[in-house]
Design an enzyme around this catalytic site. Sequence first.
Site, PDB file in Angstrom:
ATOM      1  N   SER A  29      37.675  35.629  28.891  1.00  0.00           N
ATOM      2  CA  SER A  29      37.503  34.316  29.493  1.00  0.00           C
ATOM      3  C   SER A  29      36.060  33.859  29.282  1.00  0.00           C
ATOM      4  O   SER A  29      35.123  34.540  29.706  1.00  0.00           O
ATOM      5  CB  SER A  29      37.812  34.425  30.989  1.00  0.00           C
ATOM      6  OG  SER A  29      37.689  33.173  31.599  1.00  0.00           O
TER       7      SER A  29
ATOM      8  N   CYS B  96      37.326  33.477  45.500  1.00  0.00           N
ATOM      9  CA  CYS B  96      38.706  33.201  45.877  1.00  0.00           C
ATOM     10  C   CYS B  96      38.978  31.718  45.780  1.00  0.00           C
ATOM     11  O   CYS B  96      38.103  30.895  45.971  1.00  0.00           O
ATOM     12  CB  CYS B  96      39.004  33.742  47.266  1.00  0.00           C
ATOM     13  SG  CYS B  96      38.011  32.993  48.509  1.00  0.00           S
TER      14      CYS B  96
HETATM   15  N1  PLP Z   1      40.393  39.257  35.426  1.00  0.00           N
HETATM   16  C1  PLP Z   1      39.219  39.559  35.998  1.00  0.00           C
HETATM   17  C2  PLP Z   1      38.784  40.984  36.053  1.00  0.00           C
HETATM   18  C3  PLP Z   1      38.410  38.547  36.524  1.00  0.00           C
HETATM   19  O1  PLP Z   1      37.238  38.868  37.089  1.00  0.00           O
HETATM   20  C4  PLP Z   1      38.857  37.218  36.450  1.00  0.00           C
HETATM   21  C5  PLP Z   1      38.050  36.124  37.049  1.00  0.00           C
HETATM   22  O2  PLP Z   1      37.492  36.270  38.110  1.00  0.00           O
HETATM   23  C6  PLP Z   1      40.084  36.956  35.824  1.00  0.00           C
HETATM   24  C7  PLP Z   1      40.822  37.992  35.322  1.00  0.00           C
HETATM   25  C8  PLP Z   1      40.613  35.568  35.700  1.00  0.00           C
HETATM   26  O3  PLP Z   1      39.936  34.862  34.693  1.00  0.00           O
HETATM   27  P1  PLP Z   1      40.013  33.259  34.653  1.00  0.00           P
HETATM   28  O4  PLP Z   1      39.099  32.773  35.715  1.00  0.00           O
HETATM   29  O5  PLP Z   1      39.545  32.895  33.288  1.00  0.00           O
HETATM   30  O6  PLP Z   1      41.428  32.900  34.861  1.00  0.00           O
END
Ligand code: PLP
Length: 391
Positions: free
Chosen positions: A212, A339
């Site tokens: 991301s 959150c």
């Molecule tokens: N996975 C982890 C470990 C994350 O820290 C996050 C975001 O906080 C996500 C997935 C989700 O990513 P996105 O905000 O791009 O949907």
Amino acid sequence: MDASTRYSLVNRPRIYLDYAATTPLDPEVWRIMNEHALQLGGNPSSIHAEGRAARTAIEEARKSMARLLHASLNEVFFTSCGTESNNTILLGAVRDLRVRRIISSPIEHHCILHTLEYLKTQYPLEVVYLPITGTGQPDLQQLAELLNDQPGRETLVSLMQVNNEIGSMIDLQYVGDLVHQYGALFHSDTVQAVGFDQHQLSQLPIDFMSGSAHKFYGPKGIGFMYIRNEHILQPLLYGGSQERNIRSGTENILGILGMARALELAMAELDNRQEHMRAMKARLMNGLLAQVPGVTFNAIPAESSAKILSVNIPAGPRTDLLLMNLDIAGISASGGSACSSGVESASHVLSHLPIDSTAKTVRFSFSHLTTALEIDQVIEEVSRLTALKTA
Ligand code: PLP
């Protein structure tokens, strides 16, 4: 332009130590996006010149990302975020690859946990959560036993590389070797690790991973997934068949260009950034140990991500509202994960750790932009707030 010059344009009156929640846009990334914003007006699916120009820009970005991740061009797919990538992979594994058991951990991000719980209601799927060790790692002995009991491709193991709340890590090479040794599939939510670690995907024993851009100084609302060549998944969104049929919808061209540039910068500056963050983390740890009696840390600091320090502060008259008081003092930190509701709720990650339930846990997360002065101010403020007595 080096990093310090680039960021001199950014006004940072507050002390932001919540880089695991999101990072500010790198001004160089913004420059690239800005430069192309008025030029690339075509739809990348159109066959005319404007369309072809947009398509070329996207494919150049894909080429750059694939090169940096040591993946093939046709293994990198653009999505809207890490959540979408993880959802597409988990659903695809169950629906299209006929996975019937997923082994994961209870401290994964909600975009994994909630998806697994949903998939269980829709498919003949067993979900097994590994126990968590006291330092926030999934029990790999138990993983080996589960794989040994029931080897083969009907099992997918999904474990995050870096935990977003406490920074604990798994070794992708070690876990991937173990998983593949038993013929199972391996997915890792690498959202907190992309741009902060090398991923030699052609060598790594991994089938799927996610990233991301907003976690590595790219724009929000753009992500990618890696799907090893041999796996063909169906889309989450049906429509125009973009991204070689796995992700319909007109591409977010500027987001894609910004993400590719952000990854180039992150990888070029990786060692310096890591070293700097590691130093900032050690400074904060040592300062808190010296100033805040009874303070403890989650995960093994030296073996966890350089960018995250999860701190347990013993209960005191002012600790309940610690995050709010830090915010008032100009310091942004977090209680766990960012959150969506804006309300601080109990952390599903911390509940699996042996922490004194009366302590207040604060996650500080760092950047190459963090300064020693900022860290010292945070130490001073935390120690002042924890030393305060009720009137
Ligand atoms: N996975 C982890 C470990 C994350 O820290 C996050 C975001 O906080 C996500 C997935 C989700 O990513 P996105 O905000 O791009 O949907």
